[in-house]
Design a protein around this motif. Structure first.
Motif, PDB file in Angstrom:
ATOM      1  N   VAL A   1      -5.610  -3.723   2.708  1.00 31.46           N
ATOM      2  CA  VAL A   1      -4.184  -4.032   2.786  1.00 31.46           C
ATOM      3  C   VAL A   1      -3.892  -4.592   4.182  1.00 31.46           C
ATOM      4  O   VAL A   1      -4.239  -3.964   5.190  1.00 31.46           O
ATOM      5  N   GLU A   2      -3.258  -5.750   4.222  1.00 27.44           N
ATOM      6  CA  GLU A   2      -2.874  -6.348   5.499  1.00 27.44           C
ATOM      7  C   GLU A   2      -1.424  -5.994   5.793  1.00 27.44           C
ATOM      8  O   GLU A   2      -0.508  -6.403   5.073  1.00 27.44           O
ATOM      9  N   TYR A   3      -1.224  -5.211   6.832  1.00 25.62           N
ATOM     10  CA  TYR A   3       0.119  -4.766   7.189  1.00 25.62           C
ATOM     11  C   TYR A   3       0.800  -5.805   8.071  1.00 25.62           C
ATOM     12  O   TYR A   3       0.163  -6.432   8.941  1.00 25.62           O
ATOM     13  N   LEU A   4       2.094  -5.975   7.855  1.00 22.08           N
ATOM     14  CA  LEU A   4       2.850  -7.035   8.515  1.00 22.08           C
ATOM     15  C   LEU A   4       3.892  -6.475   9.470  1.00 22.08           C
ATOM     16  O   LEU A   4       4.969  -7.034   9.634  1.00 22.08           O
ATOM     17  N   GLN A   5       3.555  -5.366  10.099  1.00 24.13           N
ATOM     18  CA  GLN A   5       4.439  -4.765  11.094  1.00 24.13           C
ATOM     19  C   GLN A   5       3.605  -3.868  11.986  1.00 24.13           C
ATOM     20  O   GLN A   5       2.476  -3.488  11.640  1.00 24.13           O
TER      21      GLN A   5
ATOM     22  N   GLY B   1     -10.547  -7.577 -10.071  1.00 23.48           N
ATOM     23  CA  GLY B   1     -11.059  -6.723  -9.024  1.00 23.48           C
ATOM     24  C   GLY B   1     -10.214  -5.465  -8.870  1.00 23.48           C
ATOM     25  O   GLY B   1      -9.131  -5.352  -9.424  1.00 23.48           O
ATOM     26  N   GLU B   2     -10.737  -4.518  -8.102  1.00 18.53           N
ATOM     27  CA  GLU B   2     -10.009  -3.277  -7.853  1.00 18.53           C
ATOM     28  C   GLU B   2      -8.981  -3.512  -6.761  1.00 18.53           C
ATOM     29  O   GLU B   2      -9.326  -3.959  -5.657  1.00 18.53           O
ATOM     30  N   LEU B   3      -7.728  -3.213  -7.056  1.00 19.83           N
ATOM     31  CA  LEU B   3      -6.649  -3.470  -6.117  1.00 19.83           C
ATOM     32  C   LEU B   3      -6.265  -2.192  -5.385  1.00 19.83           C
ATOM     33  O   LEU B   3      -6.274  -1.105  -5.965  1.00 19.83           O
ATOM     34  N   PRO B   4      -5.895  -2.304  -4.112  1.00 12.56           N
ATOM     35  CA  PRO B   4      -5.392  -1.136  -3.387  1.00 12.56           C
ATOM     36  C   PRO B   4      -4.087  -0.645  -4.004  1.00 12.56           C
ATOM     37  O   PRO B   4      -3.341  -1.403  -4.632  1.00 12.56           O
ATOM     38  N   ASP B   5      -3.792   0.630  -3.810  1.00 10.04           N
ATOM     39  CA  ASP B   5      -2.576   1.222  -4.374  1.00 10.04           C
ATOM     40  C   ASP B   5      -1.317   0.519  -3.877  1.00 10.04           C
ATOM     41  O   ASP B   5      -0.322   0.433  -4.604  1.00 10.04           O
ATOM     42  N   ALA B   6      -1.345   0.027  -2.640  1.00 12.27           N
ATOM     43  CA  ALA B   6      -0.158  -0.601  -2.053  1.00 12.27           C
ATOM     44  C   ALA B   6       0.240  -1.883  -2.763  1.00 12.27           C
ATOM     45  O   ALA B   6       1.370  -2.352  -2.603  1.00 12.27           O
ATOM     46  N   PHE B   7      -0.669  -2.466  -3.560  1.00 12.51           N
ATOM     47  CA  PHE B   7      -0.360  -3.720  -4.242  1.00 12.51           C
ATOM     48  C   PHE B   7       0.479  -3.510  -5.502  1.00 12.51           C
ATOM     49  O   PHE B   7       1.071  -4.449  -6.018  1.00 12.51           O
ATOM     50  N   PHE B   8       0.537  -2.285  -6.009  1.00 11.57           N
ATOM     51  CA  PHE B   8       1.231  -2.032  -7.267  1.00 11.57           C
ATOM     52  C   PHE B   8       2.722  -1.824  -7.041  1.00 11.57           C
ATOM     53  O   PHE B   8       3.151  -1.279  -6.020  1.00 11.57           O
ATOM     54  N   TRP B   9       3.498  -2.267  -8.016  1.00  7.96           N
ATOM     55  CA  TRP B   9       4.942  -2.049  -7.974  1.00  7.96           C
ATOM     56  C   TRP B   9       5.238  -0.563  -8.176  1.00  7.96           C
ATOM     57  O   TRP B   9       6.044   0.031  -7.472  1.00  7.96           O
ATOM     58  N   SER B  10       4.573   0.030  -9.142  1.00 10.32           N
ATOM     59  CA  SER B  10       4.668   1.473  -9.391  1.00 10.32           C
ATOM     60  C   SER B  10       3.339   1.941  -9.932  1.00 10.32           C
ATOM     61  O   SER B  10       2.667   1.225 -10.682  1.00 10.32           O
ATOM     62  N   ARG B  11       2.952   3.165  -9.555  1.00 10.20           N
ATOM     63  CA  ARG B  11       1.693   3.719 -10.052  1.00 10.20           C
ATOM     64  C   ARG B  11       1.908   4.658 -11.238  1.00 10.20           C
ATOM     65  O   ARG B  11       0.971   5.282 -11.720  1.00 10.20           O
ATOM     66  N   GLY B  12       3.169   4.807 -11.670  1.00  3.83           N
ATOM     67  CA  GLY B  12       3.449   5.592 -12.864  1.00  3.83           C
ATOM     68  C   GLY B  12       3.168   7.071 -12.710  1.00  3.83           C
ATOM     69  O   GLY B  12       2.668   7.699 -13.651  1.00  3.83           O
ATOM     70  N   LEU B  13       3.503   7.642 -11.575  1.00  2.00           N
ATOM     71  CA  LEU B  13       3.184   9.045 -11.300  1.00  2.00           C
ATOM     72  C   LEU B  13       4.398   9.966 -11.399  1.00  2.00           C
ATOM     73  O   LEU B  13       4.375  11.074 -10.861  1.00  2.00           O
ATOM     74  N   LEU B  14       5.440   9.531 -12.072  1.00  2.00           N
ATOM     75  CA  LEU B  14       6.660  10.333 -12.135  1.00  2.00           C
ATOM     76  C   LEU B  14       6.405  11.700 -12.746  1.00  2.00           C
ATOM     77  O   LEU B  14       6.806  12.729 -12.201  1.00  2.00           O
ATOM     78  N   PHE B  15       5.715  11.741 -13.879  1.00  2.00           N
ATOM     79  CA  PHE B  15       5.473  13.009 -14.569  1.00  2.00           C
ATOM     80  C   PHE B  15       4.403  13.851 -13.877  1.00  2.00           C
ATOM     81  O   PHE B  15       4.199  15.011 -14.240  1.00  2.00           O
ATOM     82  N   SER B  16       3.734  13.272 -12.885  1.00  2.00           N
ATOM     83  CA  SER B  16       2.752  14.015 -12.102  1.00  2.00           C
ATOM     84  C   SER B  16       3.351  14.556 -10.814  1.00  2.00           C
ATOM     85  O   SER B  16       2.634  15.127  -9.985  1.00  2.00           O
TER      86      SER B  16
END
Length: 486
Positions: A331-335, A154-169
């Motif tokens: 995304v379920e926020y815990l704070q 399934g399509e995951l929200p961005d918050a679920f990823f460890w890194s989105r690999g956007l350093l060069f962007s």
């Protein structure tokens, strides 16, 4: 164990403990919750061992009572908690974090704490850049944590990823902590710590400037609006400290009136230009869902306004009423995204007063340690030290962050708050509070250490003679002093 090895071991533990609270999500993503639990056991065991080995003096008047009051209220909340089992887990986490913070504050000088905090920040920032570089070069796409195992179909929200690999962007980057807001906050702490160490002469100039650049670059790459605003708050606080130092204790009334005026003006400008500010940072009108979360948490707090629902710290999503309380875009926020609302909801007005007492007391002591000139044992004034700015600026950063995040209640936020509260209380009576420390000398450049000669120990005299030192003569203390200096 020699004193040098003992000091090195304590330093390694302090750096590891501070790294763990700054980058807890790194361990959870890498090792899972069970692996993270093992790391926590090592940190807690090390804190206990540190206290047992050092046996620090326990003086009642030098203990911030507000910390004990808050912990007592949180513990008593078990009696009326809506979720007693979850409260017990939350209390355990809070108490072990407090234990490590108190161990560091009682057993290490503030200068050493700052030095090891700098070391932990270096590891977080350095590993984050290496990690993001690896993702950008070799993966060229988002990276999921090793734990937990997400459904990648399934399509995951961005918050679920460890890194989105956007350093060069140009970012935003998440680093090893898997959050641009958390990584940006670590970078801001780095700017404070490395800047103070550099100004105090406690770090080599090239090294200090290098890490300042790294901290600034990482902070910009996170593109965190929260951290940028907190950084502006820290800069304003630094300006008022410099002003207060220059005018002296007898002419600070103008500083305080100006600070009050600046606060009123800032709130007014924030209200008037709210929409433009959101457009500048690319935020939605509800500040990325925060208004909805604040409304939900306020509703819960009003149901139990005086004593709250029970202490829990970081929300546990399987527990009512937190299950589904703050969900946005999958995304379920815990704070609560506001520490003050979080405390009010959990332990009510009574707990909020105790928490505010911790913050205000630590802020009060940090302010005067920063602006008042230290004195020697004879009461003579000494020059101001940049090292004495660190508690205040760190605390201002934590308070600023607490308005948009609840991190001051858990992990690094809580540990730093308690450590600052206890360290500043311990040093209220010190003749020279929070002095600077010269940079360490590499082992390769250190001169040989020679023990002070002891009468009746010819072996030691022989050893000194072999290295070209004359045999000490009884009644000639100058020669003994010379040997000790060398």
């Amino acid at each position: 164990m020699t004193p040098g090895r003992r000091r090195a071991l304590i330093g390694a533990y302090a750096t590891f403990a501070l790294f763990t609270v700054l980058a807890g999500q790194f361990w959870r993503n890498l090792l899972g919750w069970w692996g993270f639990g093992a790391v926590v056991l090592v940190v807690v065991g090390g804190g206990i061992a540190l206290i047992v080995a050092e046996r620090p003096a326990w003086r009642w008047r030098r203990i911030p009572k507000s910390t004990l009051a808050f912990l007592l209220i949180a513990t008593l909340s078990l009696a009326w908690s809506f979720y007693p089992a979850a409260s017990m887990l939350g209390l355990t986490i809070t108490f072990v974090t407090t234990l490590v913070a108190v161990a560091l504050a009682l057993c290490l000088s503030w200068t050493r704490i700052v030095r090891h905090l700098a070391g932990a920040i270096k590891w977080v920032l350095g590993l984050s850049l290496v990690f993001e570089l690896w993702v950008a070069i070799f993966v060229r796409g988002p990276v999921l944590p090793l734990f937990p195992d997400f459904d990648v179909d399934g399509e995951l929200p961005d918050a679920f990823f460890w890194s989105r690999g956007l350093l060069f962007s140009g970012g935003p980057i998440e680093g090893i902590v898997a959050s641009r807001n958390l990584l940006g906050m670590v970078a801001l702490l780095g700017l404070i710590v490395f800047g103070a160490l550099l100004a105090a002469g406690s770090v080599r100039r090239a090294q200090g400037i290098g890490w300042l650049v790294v901290s600034g670059v990482v902070m910009l790459l996170t593109r965190s609006a929260t951290v940028i605003l907190v950084g502006a708050l820290v800069a304003v606080a630094l300006g008022f400290v410099v002003w207060a130092r220059r005018v002296g204790p007898d002419r600070r009334r103008g500083v305080y009136w100006a600070a009050a005026g600046a606060l009123v003006a800032s709130v007014t400008l924030l209200v008037v230009f709210w929409g433009a500010l959101l457009d500048l940072f690319g935020k939605s009108e509800d500040v990325t869902g925060r208004f909805d979360i604040w409304e939900a948490v306020t509703g819960l707090a009003l149901e139990r306004p005086w004593f709250g629902w029970g202490w829990i710290g970081y929300w546990q999503p399987w527990v009512e009423p937190f299950d589904g309380l703050a969900v946005r875009n999958g995304v379920e926020y815990l704070q609560a995204h506001n520490a003050w609302l979080d405390v009010w909801m959990q332990v009510g007005v009574v707990g909020l007063i105790a928490f505010a007492s911790i913050v205000i007391g630590a802020l009060w002591r940090s302010w005067f340690l920063a602006v008042d000139r230290p004195k020697d044992e004879q009461g003579r004034p000494l020059p101001h030290s940049a090292a004495s700015l660190v508690p205040l600026l760190l605390l201002v950063a934590l308070i600023g962050q607490s308005l948009a995040e609840s991190r001051i209640l858990v992990e690094s936020g809580w540990l730093l708050l308690v450590a600052i509260a206890w360290s500043t209380k311990q040093r209220q009576w010190a003749p020279e509070p929070l002095p600077a420390e010269p940079p360490p000398v590499p082992a390769s450049r250190k001169p040989p250490e020679f023990p002070e000669p002891v009468e009746g120990n010819p072996a030691r005299f022989d050893k000194l003679s072999e290295r070209g030192f004359p045999e000490p003569v009884e009644g000639n203390p100058a020669r003994f002093d010379k040997l000790s200096e060398q």
